[in-house]
Design a protein around this motif. Sequence first.
Motif, PDB file in Angstrom:
ATOM      1  N   GLY A  75       0.828  -1.196   0.000  1.00 46.74           N
ATOM      2  CA  GLY A  75       0.000   0.000   0.000  1.00 46.74           C
ATOM      3  C   GLY A  75       0.867   1.252   0.000  1.00 46.74           C
ATOM      4  O   GLY A  75       0.592   2.228  -0.701  1.00 46.74           O
ATOM      5  N   LEU A  76       1.947   1.237   0.799  1.00 48.98           N
ATOM      6  CA  LEU A  76       2.870   2.360   0.850  1.00 48.98           C
ATOM      7  C   LEU A  76       3.601   2.523  -0.476  1.00 48.98           C
ATOM      8  O   LEU A  76       3.751   3.639  -0.977  1.00 48.98           O
ATOM      9  CB  LEU A  76       3.867   2.176   1.989  1.00 48.98           C
ATOM     10  N   ASN A  77       4.023   1.424  -1.062  1.00 53.93           N
ATOM     11  CA  ASN A  77       4.703   1.477  -2.362  1.00 53.93           C
ATOM     12  C   ASN A  77       3.769   2.026  -3.435  1.00 53.93           C
ATOM     13  O   ASN A  77       4.176   2.824  -4.285  1.00 53.93           O
ATOM     14  CB  ASN A  77       5.206   0.091  -2.772  1.00 53.93           C
ATOM     15  N   CYS A  78       2.518   1.597  -3.402  1.00 57.90           N
ATOM     16  CA  CYS A  78       1.540   2.073  -4.374  1.00 57.90           C
ATOM     17  C   CYS A  78       1.308   3.577  -4.208  1.00 57.90           C
ATOM     18  O   CYS A  78       1.263   4.327  -5.180  1.00 57.90           O
ATOM     19  CB  CYS A  78       0.248   1.297  -4.201  1.00 57.90           C
ATOM     20  N   PHE A  79       1.179   4.017  -2.946  1.00 53.48           N
ATOM     21  CA  PHE A  79       0.985   5.436  -2.671  1.00 53.48           C
ATOM     22  C   PHE A  79       2.175   6.259  -3.128  1.00 53.48           C
ATOM     23  O   PHE A  79       2.013   7.293  -3.792  1.00 53.48           O
ATOM     24  CB  PHE A  79       0.746   5.653  -1.177  1.00 53.48           C
ATOM     25  N   LEU A  80       3.390   5.805  -2.805  1.00 52.09           N
ATOM     26  CA  LEU A  80       4.586   6.540  -3.213  1.00 52.09           C
ATOM     27  C   LEU A  80       4.745   6.562  -4.728  1.00 52.09           C
ATOM     28  O   LEU A  80       5.186   7.563  -5.291  1.00 52.09           O
ATOM     29  CB  LEU A  80       5.824   5.948  -2.542  1.00 52.09           C
ATOM     30  N   GLY A  81       4.375   5.481  -5.389  1.00 57.74           N
ATOM     31  CA  GLY A  81       4.449   5.448  -6.852  1.00 57.74           C
ATOM     32  C   GLY A  81       3.487   6.443  -7.484  1.00 57.74           C
ATOM     33  O   GLY A  81       3.835   7.160  -8.419  1.00 57.74           O
ATOM     34  N   ARG A  82       2.255   6.496  -6.952  1.00 50.99           N
ATOM     35  CA  ARG A  82       1.290   7.475  -7.467  1.00 50.99           C
ATOM     36  C   ARG A  82       1.760   8.896  -7.174  1.00 50.99           C
ATOM     37  O   ARG A  82       1.622   9.797  -8.005  1.00 50.99           O
ATOM     38  CB  ARG A  82      -0.078   7.246  -6.821  1.00 50.99           C
ATOM     39  N   ASP A 115       2.511  11.782 -10.004  1.00 51.95           N
ATOM     40  CA  ASP A 115       1.501  12.840 -10.030  1.00 51.95           C
ATOM     41  C   ASP A 115       2.141  14.169 -10.399  1.00 51.95           C
ATOM     42  O   ASP A 115       3.123  14.591  -9.803  1.00 51.95           O
ATOM     43  CB  ASP A 115       0.840  12.943  -8.658  1.00 51.95           C
ATOM     44  N   GLU A 116       1.582  14.850 -11.399  1.00 47.50           N
ATOM     45  CA  GLU A 116       2.132  16.126 -11.855  1.00 47.50           C
ATOM     46  C   GLU A 116       1.208  17.296 -11.544  1.00 47.50           C
ATOM     47  O   GLU A 116       1.406  18.396 -12.050  1.00 47.50           O
ATOM     48  CB  GLU A 116       2.412  16.064 -13.361  1.00 47.50           C
ATOM     49  N   ASP A 117       0.192  17.094 -10.731  1.00 44.94           N
ATOM     50  CA  ASP A 117      -0.721  18.178 -10.392  1.00 44.94           C
ATOM     51  C   ASP A 117      -0.038  19.266  -9.575  1.00 44.94           C
ATOM     52  O   ASP A 117      -0.336  20.436  -9.728  1.00 44.94           O
ATOM     53  CB  ASP A 117      -1.920  17.646  -9.602  1.00 44.94           C
ATOM     54  N   GLY A 118       0.878  18.914  -8.726  1.00 42.85           N
ATOM     55  CA  GLY A 118       1.584  19.893  -7.906  1.00 42.85           C
ATOM     56  C   GLY A 118       2.565  20.732  -8.706  1.00 42.85           C
ATOM     57  O   GLY A 118       2.948  21.813  -8.290  1.00 42.85           O
TER      58      GLY A 118
END
Length: 64
Positions: free
Chosen positions: A3-10, A14-17
Motif C-alpha cells: 500500500g505504501l509502495n503504491c501510494f509513493l508510486g502514485r 503525479d504532476e498536479d503539484g
Amino acid sequence: MTGLNCFLGRFWRDEDGASAAEYALLLAIIAAGMAASAGVLGEAIAAALDNASNCINEGFNCTP
C-alpha cells in the motif's frame, strides 16, 4: 507495505503539484518586479515633490 509502495508510486508520477509550483514561481517573480518598480516610482515621486517645493519657495525664478 505494498500500500505504501503504491501510494509513493502514485505520488511520484503525479504532476498536479507541478502547476501549483509554477504558479507560485510566477507569482514570486511578479511580486519582486512590483516591489522593485514601487521603489523606483517612490523615488521619482519624491524627486518631483522636492522640485515642486523648491519651485514654490523660489517664486517666479523657478527652472524645473
